[in-house]
Design an enzyme around this catalytic site. Structure first.
Site, PDB file in Angstrom:
ATOM      1  N   SER A  93      -8.785  45.727  -0.254  1.00  0.00           N
ATOM      2  CA  SER A  93      -9.071  46.215  -1.601  1.00  0.00           C
ATOM      3  C   SER A  93     -10.564  46.124  -1.908  1.00  0.00           C
ATOM      4  CB  SER A  93      -8.271  45.417  -2.629  1.00  0.00           C
ATOM      5  OG  SER A  93      -8.589  45.808  -3.945  1.00  0.00           O
ATOM      6  N   ASP A 139     -25.685  46.079  -0.720  1.00  0.00           N
ATOM      7  CA  ASP A 139     -24.949  45.720  -1.926  1.00  0.00           C
ATOM      8  C   ASP A 139     -24.461  44.281  -1.811  1.00  0.00           C
ATOM      9  OD1 ASP A 139     -23.769  45.944  -4.415  1.00  0.00           O
ATOM     10  OD2 ASP A 139     -22.258  47.411  -3.816  1.00  0.00           O
ATOM     11  N   LYS A 140     -23.967  43.777  -2.945  1.00  0.00           N
ATOM     12  CA  LYS A 140     -23.400  42.423  -3.055  1.00  0.00           C
ATOM     13  C   LYS A 140     -22.082  42.507  -3.809  1.00  0.00           C
ATOM     14  CE  LYS A 140     -23.752  40.093  -6.515  1.00  0.00           C
ATOM     15  NZ  LYS A 140     -22.842  39.701  -7.663  1.00  0.00           N
ATOM     16  N   HIS A 141     -21.136  41.674  -3.416  1.00  0.00           N
ATOM     17  CA  HIS A 141     -19.881  41.575  -4.159  1.00  0.00           C
ATOM     18  C   HIS A 141     -19.549  40.109  -4.402  1.00  0.00           C
ATOM     19  CE1 HIS A 141     -15.834  42.436  -5.595  1.00  0.00           C
ATOM     20  NE2 HIS A 141     -15.431  41.418  -4.859  1.00  0.00           N
ATOM     21  N   SER A 142     -19.129  39.793  -5.623  1.00  0.00           N
ATOM     22  CA  SER A 142     -18.695  38.440  -5.973  1.00  0.00           C
ATOM     23  C   SER A 142     -17.193  38.440  -6.239  1.00  0.00           C
ATOM     24  CB  SER A 142     -19.437  37.954  -7.226  1.00  0.00           C
ATOM     25  OG  SER A 142     -18.859  36.753  -7.711  1.00  0.00           O
ATOM     26  N   LYS A 177     -13.539  49.852  -1.427  1.00  0.00           N
ATOM     27  CA  LYS A 177     -14.379  50.393  -2.502  1.00  0.00           C
ATOM     28  C   LYS A 177     -15.860  50.214  -2.188  1.00  0.00           C
ATOM     29  CE  LYS A 177     -12.358  47.970  -5.811  1.00  0.00           C
ATOM     30  NZ  LYS A 177     -11.117  47.379  -5.288  1.00  0.00           N
ATOM     31  N   LYS A 178     -16.236  49.049  -1.686  1.00  0.00           N
ATOM     32  CA  LYS A 178     -17.642  48.811  -1.386  1.00  0.00           C
ATOM     33  C   LYS A 178     -18.134  49.715  -0.250  1.00  0.00           C
ATOM     34  CE  LYS A 178     -19.094  45.767  -4.330  1.00  0.00           C
ATOM     35  NZ  LYS A 178     -20.211  46.094  -5.248  1.00  0.00           N
ATOM     36  N   THR A 235     -19.017  43.010 -14.492  1.00  0.00           N
ATOM     37  CA  THR A 235     -20.398  43.487 -14.585  1.00  0.00           C
ATOM     38  C   THR A 235     -20.520  44.678 -15.529  1.00  0.00           C
ATOM     39  OG1 THR A 235     -20.927  42.687 -12.371  1.00  0.00           O
ATOM     40  CG2 THR A 235     -22.308  44.444 -13.245  1.00  0.00           C
ATOM     41  N   ARG A 271       0.578  45.766  -6.105  1.00  0.00           N
ATOM     42  CA  ARG A 271       0.477  44.347  -5.758  1.00  0.00           C
ATOM     43  C   ARG A 271       0.787  43.468  -6.963  1.00  0.00           C
ATOM     44  NH1 ARG A 271      -5.358  43.966  -4.174  1.00  0.00           N
ATOM     45  NH2 ARG A 271      -4.960  41.720  -4.160  1.00  0.00           N
TER      46      ARG A 271
END
Length: 426
Positions: free
Chosen positions: A183, A80-83, A187-188, A120, A168
């Site tokens: 955080s 996977d990828k996260h930005s 999730k990822k 997204t 937060r």
């Protein structure tokens, strides 16, 4: 130990966070046994004193394990990828099917936009019929059959993070790198992935505007993910100008489809760089990636994913027939000269003001509105080359957006820096 106060006191006194303490806090956040006051005190103690490297890994694992964690039995690696967010950044819509076409599996759990950056899921929901909320059995089936799926997190994924995220915001502790890291990764990692690539933005449209802050966040994310058992690396990438020429949900989907069909530009370049990084972590060669875009294999996978999640089967071939279009489209006039600098965050707020984003989570958005033909740094502008095209719901909204876009651009030499500023591997 069932009382969170000693854990909070230990953090407050600079002694860090251990595994049992992190588990107690995370479970208490998930089941409500940690009160809002205690959660706020915990967040403030983390902000002011830090968890320590080991404590950050422990907190990430504990928050991941506070809910469901997926496990996969597939014929290839799961990546996977996260930005960290940006304007005109629709790489996920291209990256997931590209990687699936390359033989890896991408179960992407994504989010919606809040503030000046787009989400997204909002982009995908511009596609008629597309369902981001998929039950776990459907999510698994689509990933196994298509190779990728992009869905919203269920309430059972990292519930501790959902609670702490709200705390937060209310307690003024959003900027803690330890809490940001836990955080994002909780999730990822709950998606059961083998490898993760992070796209950490830096520049005027980024959460971390300065390179130093982006570097610290990237290093924390990479070291924590690796410490939690997931192979990880990060690219620090440019957000001193929009990545794509479009900003706005349906407009970005349209641009992503053009890239899937072979269009060149920075959006394609960054997607290829991120995909190559993913394949490297998965132990797969990356030399076929360009051919998968140019030959149409990635576009075919995207079309199958859209259809499997409820969208039209011919979206790739006929995007204009399906994607919503704004009733008012007009240019943003520009004086003759060159683009010297861009306030990218201001462009994001202009899209939000058009109705293309949300300030509160419960707000509806207009998927058709936004900006196209965005001028980039160093480009000539003038009577024959506007700064952008505004897509609006009415003339009044268009006039407001024109003024906002004009204010976001400034004249000058406009030198363009590298798209990928740095690679972080540890």
């Amino acid at each position: 130990m069932t009382d969170p106060r000693p854990v909070i006191a230990s953090l407050r006194n600079g002694r860090g966070l251990d595994g049992p303490g992190a588990a107690l806090i995370a479970q208490g956040l998930a089941d409500g046994s940690v009160s809002d006051a205690q959660a706020g005190a915990f967040a403030m103690a983390v902000l002011t004193r830090g968890t320590g490297d080991a404590g950050r890994v422990a907190l990430t694992r504990a928050m991941r394990d506070s809910g469901d964690v997926l496990h996969w039995d597939l014929s290839g690696p799961v990546v996977d990828k996260h930005s960290t967010g940006g304007i005109g950044d629709t790489t996920s819509l291209i990256l997931a099917p590209l990687l699936a076409a390359a033989g890896v599996f991408v179960p992407m759990i994504s989010g919606r936009g809040l503030g000046h950056t787009g989400g997204t899921l909002d982009k995908l929901e511009a596609i008629p019929g597309f369902l981001c909320d998929q039950p776990e059995d459907a999510f698994r089936r689509i990933v196994a059959q298509v190779g990728c799926a992009i869905v919203a997190a269920t309430g059972d994924v990292a519930p501790a993070d959902r609670r702490l995220y709200a705390i937060r915001d209310e307690s003024g502790t959003v900027e803690s790198i330890d809490l940001i890291t836990a955080s994002i990764l909780s999730k990822k990692l709950a998606a059961g992935i083998d490898a993760l690539v992070l796209d950490v933005k830096a520049g005027s449209g980024a959460f971390m505007r300065e390179d130093g802050g982006a570097q610290r966040l990237a290093q924390a994310l990479v070291s924590t993910a690796n410490g939690a058992g997931c192979r990880c690396s990060a690219l620090i990438t440019d957000m001193d100008q929009p990545l794509a020429r479009s900003a706005g949900n349906a407009l970005e989907v349209h641009e992503a489809i053009r890239v899937l069909r072979g269009e060149r530009g920075p959006l394609r370049d960054l997607t290829l760089a991120l995909a190559a990084e993913c394949l490297s972590l998965a132990g797969r060669p990356a030399d076929a990636l360009e051919g998968l875009l140019d030959g149409g294999a990635a576009a075919e996978v995207f079309g199958r994913m859209v259809a499997a999640q409820g969208g039209p089967a011919d979206l790739v071939e006929r995007p204009d027939a399906h994607l919503p279009q704004a009733p008012v489209i007009c240019p943003v006039p520009a004086p003759a000269g060159r683009v010297g600098h861009i306030d990218v965050t201001a462009l994001g707020h202009a899209v939000v003001a058009l109705g293309g984003g949300r300030v509160r989570k419960d707000e509806a958005i207009d998927h058709a509105v936004g900006l196209t033909a965005l001028a980039k740094l160093g480009e000539e502008i003038g009577p024959d080359r506007p700064l952008a095209m505004v897509h609006a719901a009415d003339d009044t909204a268009a006039e407001v957006a024109i003024a906002a876009v004009q204010a976001a651009y400034g004249p000058g030499d406009g030198e363009t820096g590298p798209l990928v500023r740095e690679r972080i591997t540890a």
